[in-house]
Design an enzyme around this catalytic site. Structure first.
Site, mmCIF file in Angstrom:
data_model
loop_
_atom_site.group_PDB
_atom_site.id
_atom_site.type_symbol
_atom_site.label_atom_id
_atom_site.label_comp_id
_atom_site.label_asym_id
_atom_site.label_seq_id
_atom_site.Cartn_x
_atom_site.Cartn_y
_atom_site.Cartn_z
ATOM 1 N N HIS A 54 0.844 -1.198 0.000
ATOM 2 C CA HIS A 54 0.000 0.000 0.000
ATOM 3 C C HIS A 54 0.878 1.245 0.000
ATOM 4 O O HIS A 54 2.092 1.163 0.205
ATOM 5 C CB HIS A 54 -0.930 0.009 1.232
HETATM 6 P P1 TYD Z 1 -1.532 -2.744 7.624
HETATM 7 O O1 TYD Z 1 -1.025 -1.366 7.848
HETATM 8 O O2 TYD Z 1 -2.228 -3.027 6.320
HETATM 9 O O3 TYD Z 1 -0.325 -3.793 7.785
HETATM 10 P P2 TYD Z 1 1.040 -3.943 6.977
HETATM 11 O O4 TYD Z 1 1.241 -2.730 6.144
HETATM 12 O O5 TYD Z 1 2.060 -4.088 8.041
HETATM 13 O O6 TYD Z 1 0.941 -5.182 6.189
HETATM 14 O O7 TYD Z 1 -2.462 -3.131 8.851
HETATM 15 C C1 TYD Z 1 -2.952 -4.444 9.029
HETATM 16 C C2 TYD Z 1 -4.186 -4.371 9.914
HETATM 17 O O8 TYD Z 1 -3.855 -3.830 11.192
HETATM 18 C C3 TYD Z 1 -5.288 -3.487 9.347
HETATM 19 O O9 TYD Z 1 -6.537 -4.139 9.566
HETATM 20 C C4 TYD Z 1 -5.243 -2.235 10.163
HETATM 21 C C5 TYD Z 1 -4.641 -2.682 11.484
HETATM 22 N N1 TYD Z 1 -3.781 -1.627 12.082
HETATM 23 C C6 TYD Z 1 -4.250 -0.911 13.171
HETATM 24 O O10 TYD Z 1 -5.378 -1.107 13.657
HETATM 25 N N2 TYD Z 1 -3.438 0.043 13.733
HETATM 26 C C7 TYD Z 1 -2.208 0.309 13.233
HETATM 27 O O11 TYD Z 1 -1.481 1.196 13.774
HETATM 28 C C8 TYD Z 1 -1.740 -0.445 12.098
HETATM 29 C C9 TYD Z 1 -0.385 -0.199 11.505
HETATM 30 C C10 TYD Z 1 -2.567 -1.401 11.556
#
Ligand code: TYD
Length: 137
Positions: A54
């Site tokens: 993303h």
């Molecule tokens: P995401 O940022 O997509 O993870 P990555 O980039 O590490 O693969 O987040 C994964 C899930 O966690 C998504 O459902 C949102 C949640 N999340 C939170 O609730 N708080 C946060 O600070 C972060 C980073 C993610």
């Protein structure tokens, strides 16, 4: 936003090393070019799994490998670059509007993320074609 992968920078962090081990302190605005609003860490990543996938409209981050190693693939819609993070005393600064993937985690790897804003799903761009459109590609 016109950010490019050239705006993503490795930032050296302090390392206080002694016989008993090492400490790396990080100060908002000093070692990190933004005010830190949130800290989170990624761990228990199964072998072969990737994270990220993303971009963010506004969020800036500094990513540090505090244990083990992993790759960050940076993409600005035109160029791509792979950066391996494997030490706790430097981090990768990523400004807004850069697509990133985190790959090749070593087992037990821990990824520390210092972020400029609280979590906000509306700040995410999770579709690559939408990202390219926003970058004017
Ligand atoms: P995401 O940022 O997509 O993870 P990555 O980039 O590490 O693969 O987040 C994964 C899930 O966690 C998504 O459902 C949102 C949640 N999340 C939170 O609730 N708080 C946060 O600070 C972060 C980073 C993610």
């Amino acid at each position: 936003m016109r950010t490019t992968i050239g705006d993503c920078k490795l930032i050296d962090l302090p390392k206080i090393s002694e016989r008993r081990g090492a400490i790396t302190p990080i100060y908002s605005g000093t070692h990190v070019p933004f005010d830190i609003a949130r800290v989170y860490y990624l761990y228990d990543v199964p072998g072969g799994e990737s994270r990220g996938g993303h971009a963010h409209k506004e969020l800036q981050v500094l990513i540090v490998s505090v244990m083990g190693a992993f790759d960050v693939v940076l993409d600005d819609g035109e160029d791509r670059k792979r950066v391996r993070l494997d030490r706790g005393y430097y981090g990768l600064y990523i400004p807004a509007m850069i697509w990133r993937e985190l790959e090749n985690f070593s087992s037990g790897g821990i990824c520390l993320v210092l972020a400029s804003m609280p979590y906000d799903e509306s700040d995410y761009i999770r579709d690559y074609d939408t990202f390219l459109k926003e970058k004017g590609r």
